[in-house]
Design a protein around this motif. Structure first.
Motif, PDB file in Angstrom:
ATOM      1  N   LYS A 114       0.829  -1.213   0.000  1.00 30.72           N
ATOM      2  CA  LYS A 114       0.000   0.000   0.000  1.00 30.72           C
ATOM      3  C   LYS A 114       0.862   1.260   0.000  1.00 30.72           C
ATOM      4  CE  LYS A 114      -3.725  -2.356   2.472  1.00 30.72           C
ATOM      5  NZ  LYS A 114      -4.589  -2.382   3.670  1.00 30.72           N
ATOM      6  N   MET A 115       2.079   1.131  -0.486  1.00 30.82           N
ATOM      7  CA  MET A 115       2.986   2.272  -0.600  1.00 30.82           C
ATOM      8  C   MET A 115       3.352   2.460  -2.062  1.00 30.82           C
ATOM      9  SD  MET A 115       5.464   1.594   2.694  1.00 30.82           S
ATOM     10  CE  MET A 115       4.799   1.305   4.328  1.00 30.82           C
ATOM     11  N   GLY A 116       4.435   3.159  -2.324  1.00 32.92           N
ATOM     12  CA  GLY A 116       4.930   3.335  -3.681  1.00 32.92           C
ATOM     13  C   GLY A 116       4.994   4.792  -4.092  1.00 32.92           C
ATOM     14  N   GLY A 117       5.986   5.099  -4.946  1.00 31.11           N
ATOM     15  CA  GLY A 117       6.107   6.430  -5.516  1.00 31.11           C
ATOM     16  C   GLY A 117       6.429   7.526  -4.533  1.00 31.11           C
ATOM     17  N   LEU A 118       7.141   7.214  -3.452  1.00 29.15           N
ATOM     18  CA  LEU A 118       7.408   8.216  -2.412  1.00 29.15           C
ATOM     19  C   LEU A 118       8.738   8.941  -2.601  1.00 29.15           C
ATOM     20  CD1 LEU A 118       6.199   6.296   0.788  1.00 29.15           C
ATOM     21  CD2 LEU A 118       4.945   7.957  -0.590  1.00 29.15           C
ATOM     22  N   LEU A 119       9.440   8.675  -3.690  1.00 30.74           N
ATOM     23  CA  LEU A 119      10.756   9.272  -3.885  1.00 30.74           C
ATOM     24  C   LEU A 119      10.694  10.793  -3.903  1.00 30.74           C
ATOM     25  CD1 LEU A 119      13.778   9.071  -4.515  1.00 30.74           C
ATOM     26  CD2 LEU A 119      13.178   8.813  -6.931  1.00 30.74           C
ATOM     27  N   ASN A 120       9.717  11.354  -4.605  1.00 32.07           N
ATOM     28  CA  ASN A 120       9.616  12.805  -4.716  1.00 32.07           C
ATOM     29  C   ASN A 120       9.042  13.446  -3.458  1.00 32.07           C
ATOM     30  OD1 ASN A 120      10.586  12.781  -7.375  1.00 32.07           O
ATOM     31  ND2 ASN A 120       8.543  12.327  -8.177  1.00 32.07           N
ATOM     32  N   PHE A 121       8.344  12.667  -2.652  1.00 33.94           N
ATOM     33  CA  PHE A 121       7.742  13.205  -1.434  1.00 33.94           C
ATOM     34  C   PHE A 121       8.714  13.161  -0.250  1.00 33.94           C
ATOM     35  CE2 PHE A 121       4.209  11.661  -3.989  1.00 33.94           C
ATOM     36  CZ  PHE A 121       3.330  12.733  -3.960  1.00 33.94           C
ATOM     37  N   LEU A 122       9.554  12.120  -0.184  1.00 33.73           N
ATOM     38  CA  LEU A 122      10.442  11.914   0.968  1.00 33.73           C
ATOM     39  C   LEU A 122      11.890  11.745   0.485  1.00 33.73           C
ATOM     40  CD1 LEU A 122       8.258   9.216   2.814  1.00 33.73           C
ATOM     41  CD2 LEU A 122       8.168  11.693   3.127  1.00 33.73           C
ATOM     42  N   PRO A 123      12.493  12.777  -0.082  1.00 34.21           N
ATOM     43  CA  PRO A 123      13.849  12.602  -0.639  1.00 34.21           C
ATOM     44  C   PRO A 123      14.918  12.342   0.424  1.00 34.21           C
ATOM     45  CG  PRO A 123      13.182  14.909  -0.703  1.00 34.21           C
ATOM     46  CD  PRO A 123      11.966  14.127  -0.290  1.00 34.21           C
ATOM     47  N   VAL A 124      14.843  13.038   1.558  1.00 29.29           N
ATOM     48  CA  VAL A 124      15.856  12.838   2.607  1.00 29.29           C
ATOM     49  C   VAL A 124      15.719  11.447   3.219  1.00 29.29           C
ATOM     50  CG1 VAL A 124      16.754  13.709   4.796  1.00 29.29           C
ATOM     51  CG2 VAL A 124      15.872  15.308   3.087  1.00 29.29           C
ATOM     52  N   THR A 125      14.474  11.045   3.457  1.00 29.20           N
ATOM     53  CA  THR A 125      14.240   9.701   3.989  1.00 29.20           C
ATOM     54  C   THR A 125      14.739   8.640   3.014  1.00 29.20           C
ATOM     55  OG1 THR A 125      12.299  10.478   5.209  1.00 29.20           O
ATOM     56  CG2 THR A 125      12.474   8.113   4.817  1.00 29.20           C
ATOM     57  N   TYR A 126      14.529   8.868   1.724  1.00 30.38           N
ATOM     58  CA  TYR A 126      14.994   7.911   0.714  1.00 30.38           C
ATOM     59  C   TYR A 126      16.513   7.763   0.731  1.00 30.38           C
ATOM     60  CZ  TYR A 126      16.697   6.418  -3.832  1.00 30.38           C
ATOM     61  OH  TYR A 126      17.391   5.797  -4.833  1.00 30.38           O
ATOM     62  N   VAL A 127      17.216   8.890   0.778  1.00 28.22           N
ATOM     63  CA  VAL A 127      18.684   8.834   0.764  1.00 28.22           C
ATOM     64  C   VAL A 127      19.200   8.097   1.994  1.00 28.22           C
ATOM     65  CG1 VAL A 127      20.779  10.219   0.885  1.00 28.22           C
ATOM     66  CG2 VAL A 127      18.923  10.904  -0.649  1.00 28.22           C
ATOM     67  N   SER A 128      18.659   8.419   3.161  1.00 29.62           N
ATOM     68  CA  SER A 128      19.110   7.754   4.390  1.00 29.62           C
ATOM     69  C   SER A 128      18.759   6.270   4.377  1.00 29.62           C
ATOM     70  CB  SER A 128      18.487   8.437   5.613  1.00 29.62           C
ATOM     71  OG  SER A 128      17.075   8.359   5.577  1.00 29.62           O
ATOM     72  N   PHE A 129      17.571   5.940   3.886  1.00 27.85           N
ATOM     73  CA  PHE A 129      17.175   4.531   3.822  1.00 27.85           C
ATOM     74  C   PHE A 129      18.038   3.768   2.825  1.00 27.85           C
ATOM     75  CE2 PHE A 129      14.550   0.823   3.593  1.00 27.85           C
ATOM     76  CZ  PHE A 129      13.840   0.806   4.783  1.00 27.85           C
TER      77      PHE A 129
END
Length: 661
Positions: free
Chosen positions: A368-383
């Motif tokens: 039930k997730m997906g496509g969050l790269l543009n919404f959570l860029p800092v979280t993406y990099v750290s993850f």
């Protein structure tokens, strides 16, 4: 300074717990974070003084227990192993405290939550700094208590209740084995003090211990029982079921307890008792076997889970398996190095997952997730940094420690080490598989949430992002900085805190492993990425591949049916025994017959006996009185009393019948 490091978290916990409602939410947050920050600052000084300057410290405060030859004192030991653990505990606790300011800001019981976090930190410090087994057990059980309180923090949720109870029960199994090991240690060494026991092991002549007709080597039995306790606390195969279910607690709890500190207490204990383990090759082989199976099992299960926190939880089980079988190979420094590195990138993954869950309004299902790269860029990099480090990507923190453990497994040149090496490589493959699965489904795959939720998705606040950024920096550089100091050939970092027999020294052989074997895990990393995308394409585009996938999916998604098996055993053995034997036969049968029913019958017989003496005839009363007076005047024994009782009652009954006639 040494005592402040120990008791600061306790003071923080008690202060916030008892005065939080009067101080207010923000004042409680300030005090708890300030005291934990101060503790971390002091632990840096201890690390410099003890490890870098080579000056261990031993403190003895007061006598605690004096029973016969058993003498237990409040003493604390600070060596390289302890101060390194203090550094990990205080830093991760500080990050979690800071992260919780924003994550738990809307919870009405934030002060109580902060108090529980500080209480857990205190008991964990007691565990690692103890100078004897008895005091260590106090911290061991205190950590379990704090874990129960934190898992069950949202106590109105039935899943949290069940998970907390399950964690307590499973850990009690391991604690039972730990207690038995303490009894045997005291039986043979007449002490529970670390220094005395470790100094005597070399001169100890192992005796045979007989139990139920079987003969055991005393040191082997002590080591095995200690490992039973480790299995419960560090979630090894067989006693692992509590750890994934403990994810029902708040995400900061998962980061602190079930990723960085509590579950590593078992690994710390194995390293602490290395002077005992080194003389028990049989137990070391068992440790290697169980640890490698845990690493393989947990990685395969994680690849087929859908809950983001449960995937990371099973990842923790897998990494703990690496640490445990490294201890079994006598690579204690490699195990501690991986424990040190693992604390940073696993806390980063959990806090990153918490940021995703927070942004999606507490949604944890990857589907039930997906496509969050543009919404959570800092979280993406750290993850991404945390996932690459977990997967062993070159020159990140996880690469230096996990690959080194695999090299130690290959360089030991024994059957059990080869077994652990093969399972470790398979576990490394699945680690890349589920790490890529999380990144792909959360940040790149098509969005699967409701369109209505788009306006609520946002990057986390400063209080949540700052720990992510700090942990990301440490995840990149900390392995490179400490590699030579902790596991380098000839390093003096550990001094006497870790014991190793000469024949078990394997670092020399590790340096001469062929280059292609050292870079082989990296090729597994690349191969796993390729297989992930090929496998996904085959599953979704070919019907027969899809059916083939379903068979594996059911088996691994159900966790190899461990939970189902345990539930069946509980139902067949415990529940049926409790109902049919304990309740129906013992409680409702034997106990009721001996208790209320028998007493009621005896009272009824006594009543009938008393009625014989109440006939309302004066002659009868006079006869009975004279007869009993005569008996007591004649000093007869008790048997004579009983012998006269039946004729008297018979005569009284005959008089009564004659009068009625």
């Amino acid at each position: 300074m040494y005592l402040l490091v120990i008791f600061n978290p306790l003071f923080s916990s008690l202060l916030v717990l008892f005065t939080g409602r009067y101080l207010g939410k923000y004042t409680s947050i300030f005090f708890s974070n300030f005291l934990i920050f101060w503790n971390f600052f002091l632990s840096l000084f201890l690390f410099y003084e003890v490890s870098l300057s080579g000056t261990p410290c031993f403190l003895s405060l007061a006598s605690w227990v004096e029973v016969g030859i058993l003498s237990i004192e409040w003493n604390f030991m600070f060596d390289s192993l302890v101060v390194l653990m203090l550094l990990i505990i205080n830093f991760i606790s500080l990050m979690v405290h800071f992260y919780s300011i924003s994550y738990m800001e809307n919870d009405p019981h934030l002060s109580r939550f902060m108090s529980y976090l500080s209480l857990f930190t205190f008991f964990m410090i007691i565990l690692v700094t103890s100078g004897n087994f008895f005091q260590m057990f106090l911290g061991w059980e205190g950590v379990g208590l704090a874990s129960y309180l934190l898992i069950n923090f949202w106590f109105t949720r039935i899943k949290a209740n069940k998970s907390a109870i399950k964690a307590m029960i499973v850990n009690r199994i391991g604690d039972f084995g730990l207690c038995l090991s303490f009894f045997l240690i005291f039986f043979y060494f007449k002490s529970l003090d670390y220094c005395l026991i470790f100094s005597l092991v070399n001169h100890f002549s192992p005796a045979d211990f007989f139990f139920v007709g079987l003969k055991y080597n005393s040191l082997d039995l002590i080591s095995f029982l200690l490992f039973i306790g480790v299995m419960g606390k560090s979630a090894q195969l067989g006693l692992h079921t509590w750890l994934p279910d403990a994810m029902e607690g708040p995400t900061p709890v998962s980061a602190l307890i079930h990723a960085a500190t509590m579950v590593t207490a078992g690994v710390f204990l194995l390293i602490r008792v290395s002077p005992i383990l080194e003389y028990t090759q049989f137990s070391l082989n068992i440790i290697v076997f169980i640890g490698s199976l845990t690493a393989f099992f947990a990685s395969t299960v994680a690849a087929f889970q859908n809950d983001i926190k449960k995937i990371i939880a099973y990842s923790t089980c897998s990494q703990l398996g690496y640490m445990v079988f490294a201890c079994g190979l006598s690579a204690y420094t490699a195990s501690m190095f991986h424990l040190f590195n693992h604390a940073f990138f696993k806390a980063l993954l959990f806090l990153g997952a918490g940021s995703v869950i927070h942004a999606l309004s507490n949604e944890q299902d990857l589907r039930k997730m997906g496509g969050l790269l543009n919404f959570l860029p800092v979280t993406y990099v750290s993850f991404l940094i945390g996932s690459l480090s977990l997967s062993g990507f070159p020159f990140l923190t996880g690469y230096y420690s996990k690959d080194f453990i695999l090299e130690c497994a290959y360089g030991t040149y024994s059957f059990v080490s080869l077994f652990s090496y093969c399972l470790g490589l398979v576990a490394a493959y699945f680690t890349v598989f589920y790490s890529l699965k999380i990144i792909w489904l959360v940040f790149f795959f098509r969005p699967n949430f409701f369109k209505f939720n788009l306006k609520f998705i946002h990057e986390s606040s400063f209080y949540m992002l700052m720990p992510l950024l700090l942990l990301s920096v440490f995840t990149i550089f900390i392995g490179y900085i400490f590699r030579e100091a902790m596991v380098g050939f000839g390093t003096s970092f550990w001094l006497n805190s870790v014991f190793l027999k000469e024949e078990n020294f394997i670092l020399f052989e590790v340096d001469f492993i062929p280059l292609y074997l050292k870079i082989f895990p990296f090729f597994i990393f690349l191969f796993s990425i390729l297989i992930y995308f090929v496998f996904n394409a085959a599953v979704f585009n070919r019907y027969y591949f899809h059916n083939f996938y379903i068979i594996f999916y059911k088996f691994f998604n159900q966790k190899w049916y461990f939970d189902m098996f345990y539930n069946s055993i509980s139902k067949l053995l415990l529940y049926n025994f409790s109902y049919k034997i304990c309740y129906k036969i013992i409680d409702k049968g034997l106990l009721e017959f001996i208790g209320p029913y028998l007493l009621d019958y005896l009272v009824f017989l006594l009543n009938m006996l008393v009625k014989l003496f109440h006939s309302l005839i004066l002659n009868y009363y006079i006869f009975i009185a004279i007869l009993f007076i005569s008996i007591y005047i004649i000093e007869v024994n008790l048997v004579s009393h009983l012998a006269f009782l039946f004729p008297i009652l018979l005569i009284a009954y005959l008089f009564d019948q004659i009068n009625e006639f």
